[in-house]
Design an enzyme around this catalytic site. Structure first.
Site, short mmCIF file in Angstrom:
data_model
loop_
_atom_site.label_atom_id
_atom_site.label_comp_id
_atom_site.label_asym_id
_atom_site.label_seq_id
_atom_site.Cartn_x
_atom_site.Cartn_y
_atom_site.Cartn_z
N LYS A 102 -11.96 -2.78 10.83
CA LYS A 102 -11.96 -1.48 10.16
C LYS A 102 -13.38 -0.88 10.10
O LYS A 102 -14.37 -1.58 10.35
CB LYS A 102 -11.36 -1.64 8.76
CG LYS A 102 -9.88 -2.10 8.78
CD LYS A 102 -9.26 -2.04 7.40
CE LYS A 102 -7.80 -2.50 7.43
NZ LYS A 102 -7.14 -2.29 6.12
N TYR A 120 0.18 3.69 10.13
CA TYR A 120 0.53 3.21 8.78
C TYR A 120 1.76 3.93 8.21
O TYR A 120 1.92 3.97 6.98
CB TYR A 120 -0.67 3.40 7.85
CG TYR A 120 -1.75 2.34 8.01
CD1 TYR A 120 -1.47 1.00 7.77
CD2 TYR A 120 -3.05 2.69 8.37
CE1 TYR A 120 -2.46 0.03 7.88
CE2 TYR A 120 -4.05 1.72 8.49
CZ TYR A 120 -3.75 0.39 8.25
OH TYR A 120 -4.72 -0.56 8.36
N PHE A 176 -1.44 4.65 -2.22
CA PHE A 176 -2.76 4.49 -1.58
C PHE A 176 -2.80 5.07 -0.17
O PHE A 176 -3.82 4.98 0.51
CB PHE A 176 -3.17 3.02 -1.56
CG PHE A 176 -2.17 2.09 -0.88
CD1 PHE A 176 -2.15 1.95 0.50
CD2 PHE A 176 -1.27 1.34 -1.64
CE1 PHE A 176 -1.25 1.10 1.11
CE2 PHE A 176 -0.36 0.50 -1.03
CZ PHE A 176 -0.35 0.38 0.36
N ARG A 220 -3.57 -14.10 10.15
CA ARG A 220 -3.48 -13.79 8.72
C ARG A 220 -4.22 -14.83 7.88
O ARG A 220 -4.83 -14.50 6.85
CB ARG A 220 -2.03 -13.63 8.29
CG ARG A 220 -1.39 -12.39 8.93
CD ARG A 220 0.04 -12.18 8.53
NE ARG A 220 0.16 -11.76 7.13
CZ ARG A 220 -0.09 -10.53 6.70
NH1 ARG A 220 -0.52 -9.60 7.54
NH2 ARG A 220 0.05 -10.24 5.43
N THR A 273 -5.19 -9.64 1.21
CA THR A 273 -5.50 -8.21 1.39
C THR A 273 -6.63 -7.76 0.48
O THR A 273 -7.52 -7.02 0.89
CB THR A 273 -4.24 -7.37 1.07
OG1 THR A 273 -3.18 -7.83 1.92
CG2 THR A 273 -4.47 -5.89 1.31
N ARG A 285 -12.08 -11.69 5.06
CA ARG A 285 -12.19 -10.72 3.96
C ARG A 285 -13.10 -11.23 2.85
O ARG A 285 -13.86 -10.46 2.26
CB ARG A 285 -10.80 -10.36 3.45
CG ARG A 285 -10.10 -9.39 4.40
CD ARG A 285 -8.64 -9.29 4.13
NE ARG A 285 -7.99 -8.21 4.86
CZ ARG A 285 -6.68 -8.17 5.11
NH1 ARG A 285 -5.90 -9.14 4.67
NH2 ARG A 285 -6.15 -7.17 5.78
N ASN A 317 -11.38 -3.40 3.53
CA ASN A 317 -11.13 -4.85 3.57
C ASN A 317 -11.30 -5.46 4.97
O ASN A 317 -10.67 -6.45 5.29
CB ASN A 317 -9.78 -5.19 2.93
CG ASN A 317 -8.60 -4.69 3.73
OD1 ASN A 317 -8.77 -3.89 4.66
ND2 ASN A 317 -7.41 -5.16 3.40
N HIS A 371 -7.41 -5.50 9.72
CA HIS A 371 -5.95 -5.41 9.62
C HIS A 371 -5.36 -6.43 10.58
O HIS A 371 -5.92 -6.68 11.65
CB HIS A 371 -5.46 -4.01 10.01
CG HIS A 371 -3.97 -3.97 10.23
ND1 HIS A 371 -3.09 -3.82 9.18
CD2 HIS A 371 -3.22 -4.13 11.35
CE1 HIS A 371 -1.84 -3.86 9.68
NE2 HIS A 371 -1.90 -4.04 10.98
N GLU A 409 2.99 -2.53 16.79
CA GLU A 409 1.58 -2.15 16.66
C GLU A 409 0.83 -2.32 17.98
O GLU A 409 -0.04 -1.51 18.30
CB GLU A 409 0.93 -2.99 15.55
CG GLU A 409 1.46 -2.63 14.16
CD GLU A 409 0.87 -3.44 13.03
OE1 GLU A 409 1.22 -3.16 11.87
OE2 GLU A 409 0.05 -4.37 13.29
P1 CMP Z 1 -3.77 -3.41 5.86
O1 CMP Z 1 -3.43 -4.81 6.24
O2 CMP Z 1 -4.55 -2.62 6.87
O3 CMP Z 1 -2.44 -2.61 5.51
C1 CMP Z 1 -2.43 -1.50 4.64
C2 CMP Z 1 -3.72 -1.34 3.89
O4 CMP Z 1 -3.66 -0.54 2.74
C3 CMP Z 1 -4.21 -2.68 3.43
O5 CMP Z 1 -4.63 -3.45 4.52
C4 CMP Z 1 -5.28 -2.25 2.41
O6 CMP Z 1 -6.54 -2.06 3.03
C5 CMP Z 1 -4.78 -0.89 1.92
N1 CMP Z 1 -4.38 -0.93 0.52
C6 CMP Z 1 -4.93 -0.22 -0.48
N2 CMP Z 1 -4.32 -0.45 -1.64
C7 CMP Z 1 -3.35 -1.36 -1.40
C8 CMP Z 1 -2.36 -2.02 -2.21
N3 CMP Z 1 -2.27 -1.80 -3.52
N4 CMP Z 1 -1.54 -2.90 -1.60
C9 CMP Z 1 -1.60 -3.13 -0.27
N5 CMP Z 1 -2.51 -2.53 0.54
C10 CMP Z 1 -3.37 -1.66 -0.01
#
Ligand code: CMP
Length: 139
Positions: free
Chosen positions: A10, A50, A58, A86, A92, A103, A113, A116, A127
């Site tokens: 990211k 997304y 969010f 993962r 996350t 992370r 973070n 992805h 994806e």
């Molecule tokens: P990612 O795996 O890229 O998928 C969706 C992204 O939304 C996640 O990582 C986070 O960076 C972002 N995000 C922000 N707030 C939240 C939340 N409350 N729960 C999950 N993802 C979130």
């Protein structure tokens, strides 16, 4: 089973200049980079990627962040690649990510973070095709 998964480094991690360090984590864990490109995502590309989160509170911040600078997109291949990636990423929310995960080591917040990774076989396929086309799905 040998799988492929979609990974994105990211904008926060690209800005920190840690693409190589993150690639080394993938390689050291036996994951092979089988497709890669750097991109500046448009709003439409980020929203499409997304789309599953479009009703989440969010979503707007997520799209704004993902379009805030270049990202590095790759397909990773290896034994249990989806789960393995993962594990490498960690939770996350970096505050909850286990020590030694990407992370925990490189991320600041749940929005910024660092990485992805696809969360399952169906999303991995969707994806990978989204960014690299059908050919990148492999054999
Ligand atoms: P990612 O795996 O890229 O998928 C969706 C992204 O939304 C996640 O990582 C986070 O960076 C972002 N995000 C922000 N707030 C939240 C939340 N409350 N729960 C999950 N993802 C979130």
């Amino acid at each position: 089973t040998v799988e492929r998964t979609l990974s994105i480094i990211k904008p926060d991690a690209v800005a920190k200049n840690v693409i190589g360090k993150i690639y080394s984590r993938f390689e050291d864990a036996g994951l092979r980079i089988v497709a890669a490109r750097m991109a500046q995502l448009s709003q439409a590309e980020a929203e499409g990627f997304y789309a599953v989160h479009s009703e989440r509170p969010f979503f707007k911040d997520l799209v704004a962040f993902m379009t805030s600078g270049p990202v590095m997109i790759q397909a990773l291949e290896g034994e249990n690649a989806i789960a393995r990636n993962r594990e490498l990423m960690g939770a996350t929310n970096p505050q909850e990510a286990a020590p030694g995960t990407i992370r925990a080591d490189f991320a600041e917040s749940i929005d910024a973070n660092a990485v992805h990774g696809s969360d399952g076989p169906d999303t991995a396929r969707t994806e990978i095709v989204y960014f690299f086309g059908e050919d990148a799905l492999g054999a």
